[in-house]
Design an enzyme around this catalytic site. Sequence first.
Site, PDB file in Angstrom:
ATOM      1  N   GLY A 173       0.838  -1.192   0.000  1.00 17.92           N
ATOM      2  CA  GLY A 173       0.000   0.000   0.000  1.00 17.92           C
ATOM      3  C   GLY A 173       0.872   1.240   0.000  1.00 17.92           C
ATOM      4  N   MET A 209       5.120   2.649   1.645  1.00 16.64           N
ATOM      5  CA  MET A 209       6.366   2.269   2.316  1.00 16.64           C
ATOM      6  C   MET A 209       6.980   3.464   3.007  1.00 16.64           C
ATOM      7  SD  MET A 209       8.615   0.029   3.119  1.00 16.64           S
ATOM      8  CE  MET A 209       9.994   0.515   4.160  1.00 16.64           C
ATOM      9  N   ASN A 266       9.750   4.769   3.796  1.00 12.85           N
ATOM     10  CA  ASN A 266      11.127   5.239   3.626  1.00 12.85           C
ATOM     11  C   ASN A 266      11.293   6.551   4.379  1.00 12.85           C
ATOM     12  OD1 ASN A 266      11.378   3.187   1.496  1.00 12.85           O
ATOM     13  ND2 ASN A 266      10.029   4.576   0.383  1.00 12.85           N
ATOM     14  N   GLU A 272       2.121   5.480   7.897  1.00  9.64           N
ATOM     15  CA  GLU A 272       3.508   5.700   7.460  1.00  9.64           C
ATOM     16  C   GLU A 272       4.180   6.790   8.286  1.00  9.64           C
ATOM     17  OE1 GLU A 272       4.461   3.377   5.644  1.00  9.64           O
ATOM     18  OE2 GLU A 272       2.459   2.701   5.067  1.00  9.64           O
TER      19      GLU A 272
END
Length: 964
Positions: free
Chosen positions: A350, A352, A354, A387
């Site tokens: 969905g 990430m 990072n 996230e």
Amino acid sequence: MAKGIFISKYLAVGGIIVGVAALSTIIALSVVYSQERAKNNEASPTHEGGTTSKPTTTPTTPSPSNEPWDKYRLPKTLVPHHYSVTLWPRLKPDPVTGLYIFTGNSFVEFECVEETDLILIHSNKLNYTLDSNKKHATLSAVSSGSAPAIKNSWLKTETQYLVLELDGKLVKGQTYRLDTEFTGELADDLGGFYRSEYIEDGVKKVIATTQMQATDARKSFPCFDEPALKAYFNITLIHENGTVALSNGAEKETTLITMDDQEVLQTVFERTEKMSTYLLAFIVSDYDYINTIDGVQIRIYARKPAIAAGQGDYALNITGPILKFFEEYYNSTYPLPKSDQIAIPDFNAGAMENWGLITYRETALLYDDAFASNSNKERIATIIAHELAHMWFGNLVTLRWWNDLWLNEGFASYVEYLGADKAEPEWNVTDLIVLNDVHRVFAVDALASSHPLSSLEDDIQKPAQISELFDAISYSKGASVLRMLSDFLTEPVFTKGLQSYLREFAFDNTVYTDLWSHLQAAVDDAKVDLPKSVQDIMNTWVLQMGFPVVTIDTASGSVSQKHFLLDPDSIVTTPSPYNYEWSVPIRWMKTGTDQDLIWLMEKSATNDDMKVTGASDWVLANRDVVGYYRVNYDAANWEKLLAALSNNHESIPKINRAQLVDDAFNLARAKIIPTVQALKTTLYLKNEREYMPWKSALDNLDFFFLMFDRSEVYGAIQEYLRNQVTPLFQHYKELTSNWTNVPDGHMDQYNQVNAISLACKTGLKECQDLVQSWFKEWMDTDKNPIHPNLRSTVYCNAIAAGGVKEWDFAWEKFNTSTIAIEADKLRAAMACTTTPWLLNRYLEYTLDPGRIRKQDATSTIVYIAQNVDGQSLAWYFIKSNWNYIFTQYGGGSFSFANLINGVTKRFSTEFELKQLNQFKEENAEVGFGSGTLAVDQSIERTQANIKWIKENKDSVLEWFQNPV
Ligand SMILES: *[C@@H]1O[C@H](CO)[C@@H](O)[C@H](O)[C@H]1NC(C)=O
Ligand SMILES: *[C@@H]1O[C@H](CO)[C@@H](O)[C@H](O)[C@H]1NC(C)=O
Ligand SMILES: *[C@@H]1O[C@H](CO)[C@@H](O)[C@H](O)[C@H]1NC(C)=O
Ligand SMILES: *[C@@H]1O[C@H](CO)[C@@H](O)[C@H](O)[C@H]1NC(C)=O
């Protein structure tokens, strides 16, 4: 990562049994695919590095497999401090080979912490330029001293290492530098440094982007690719004039340089903070962005037309407030100078997390109110919150190894609701964790083939073992038990412990018990009264799989617990250190009044407060389903709860109405109560208007649809449910002035979808006419009159009722849609057709990335399998193409378990069981990758289904014919 695929459960529409014509199509199809496979084998590169075999100077005797390079974990000899990486992705194919590639060079400075004459560094699918000594890398000493010469260098493909055997020893305490130059393929494989493509104004555009988690940073440059080996990274990207380059750090400078006789841009990024390799990101695109400064620089990147159309605005609007919320929640300022979020057309998960450059599927970031349903909008808000939560929990403080993944993902899956609630306080989104996570994962965790949250570090070594951990247990059970923990500690104590954990371990790594220690300190400080330590309580939830059913006998006051198994005859072979007993916090009510928290610490106990004397007094336990367990009662209490539902359902809180339905159905599945008693919890739905109880009922009735939609019971089920849902349908018809406006509340909007889906599915003529007229109007006028909230269900029902004309219309709209959210609705709806050849053609399309993006292939197959008419077609398709599907989509993808579970969900006959076992045997060699566990779960589920149907079919039919 955020969970990938969300599959709506009400897409399947009843219809006819697959006929002979369909079977012959399947045979024709499998011929096509074996040809395709053969072609592909020729065309695809081997992906192996340049020198893959060991040179003859190393011993060639059959190795007992205990050389350091045979192990998947790095030896503890070297610790990286700093990397400098320069990468140049080519967005046009090489004119000679036709391959998209990237070139790069890097160096890493590492400290030797234990004397060794061997360097192992991760490297996968990279080709190296050999240096003047014909070695893959150059080693030098930093500051003083000299480095030993490299004796042998080679690539170990299986364990993904670049191996450097040295002439002498590296000295403990000394720092060395290793330089490399390499080439890799910029493949469309959604892992490591990869490419994504899209069409803009008729022109094909290519993006270079990354997905490193879990073990693919090594596919973009050689690195010590384990989460505990944190380091600083200086990143430089070379890219074509006219493109933008992004990475974790802010852009320091972009200059025009000449490389290989070309004028190109070189963007140098600020050095990162100390971080794990799996959180790196490198992206080159010709995207545009919007930004705001809200404490930090916040930017949303997307395709130019998407930004121009304002589709990034919603994400931009809510990011600042959510970041602020987490800063307060964690009591820690956002650790980086910028926060970029970018939507990528081809993306496996969905989203990430990072660090500083979060990547999303387009549907998880871009919002357009002309196309997005409230559910799409909610998903955007929760995924962004998920996230952003990781920017601290996971990124700033990182679990040492993947075996503790559940804490990382479970935590983010819990607080995503808190973050989204800050952005959209009117939604009451925090309630939905009960449906989306607790109830959802109960289904998996009630199987004997489930697994504990925590795994042993030694058991998780290979990349496929790591991928397999990205499952519902890690995400949803993790979220559920953390929510329970936060509830019994109280939120202020929970956050206090959390904050000191983040403070102590910033830029460092932990194991999950470190969090317990900090929570314990907060508990001691606040003098919270717990029956045991945080660790002792939580161990019972973390170290053993499953969960209990708590049984309350209101006549005697006895309260007891037992491991809840969906199939009571299944045999649990996994031993438990706690004998399948849990420390159970019980929040409860007596006849509508909340009572003090009590704890069940042993197998059974007696609590006089739970004795009930009054004829209409009842006990209800697990208030708001904050506890991770089910509840059963003595028959008299059940009767009184059912009476309360039918007389005055609002005397029971709405989340608990949803719970009563879900618990009853599952207790019946486990043969603890009769199935008919569970069905009785749906009688009151005639009067129910709230979303959560309805959704809970539909989720459970879905099982009845799956088990019976190929049998004579189906007609009776439809008739009963049509009667139950008609008042709800009429309610919405009035509320929306004959479907002309949209209900105000978020939950009401959801329940309107339930009303229409179920009414149409159960054959309410008014509903079917309504949706078909809308769809027809769209086809006739080319102007879509359907509200985005209703599109999924309307499209599905209209396509199911229609034929090739409707399907082809949808396919054309799918292909011309530039809005991923709209395309996704059409993609799901096209699986609803009842025409076998259309379904088969659609299955065929899933293996053609030009038609269905790779990221969507497996979920499309699952959509088709959900349709009763597509079920066996999808299964034959998977079986005959397993080898191909596995090699194309098996690596790194965690939707693989979804594929297997999805396609076998309806399995309930001996024949299907036999086929499933056969499938397992036949493909043992190819393997199932991250779907390995799912195969066993499917077998277990099928066995349980067979038994269930045998035992329940008659009584279920009888009840639906005469429901009282
Ligand atoms: C790497 O080397 C192999 C073997 O020579 C070759 O087939 C492959 O195309 C190379 N990959 C790249 C990206 O150059
Ligand atoms: C680079 O691109 C910019 C704007 O796209 C253009 O003005 C400039 O002339 C280009 N430079 C070169 C050397 O191509
Ligand atoms: C890495 O970047 C930092 C600043 O961002 C700079 O000071 C440092 O010199 C760089 N290191 C190397 C090895 O390039
Ligand atoms: C974003 O916020 C602005 C200002 O509050 C508002 O006008 C706009 O409608 C919002 N956009 C979306 C998509 O929520």
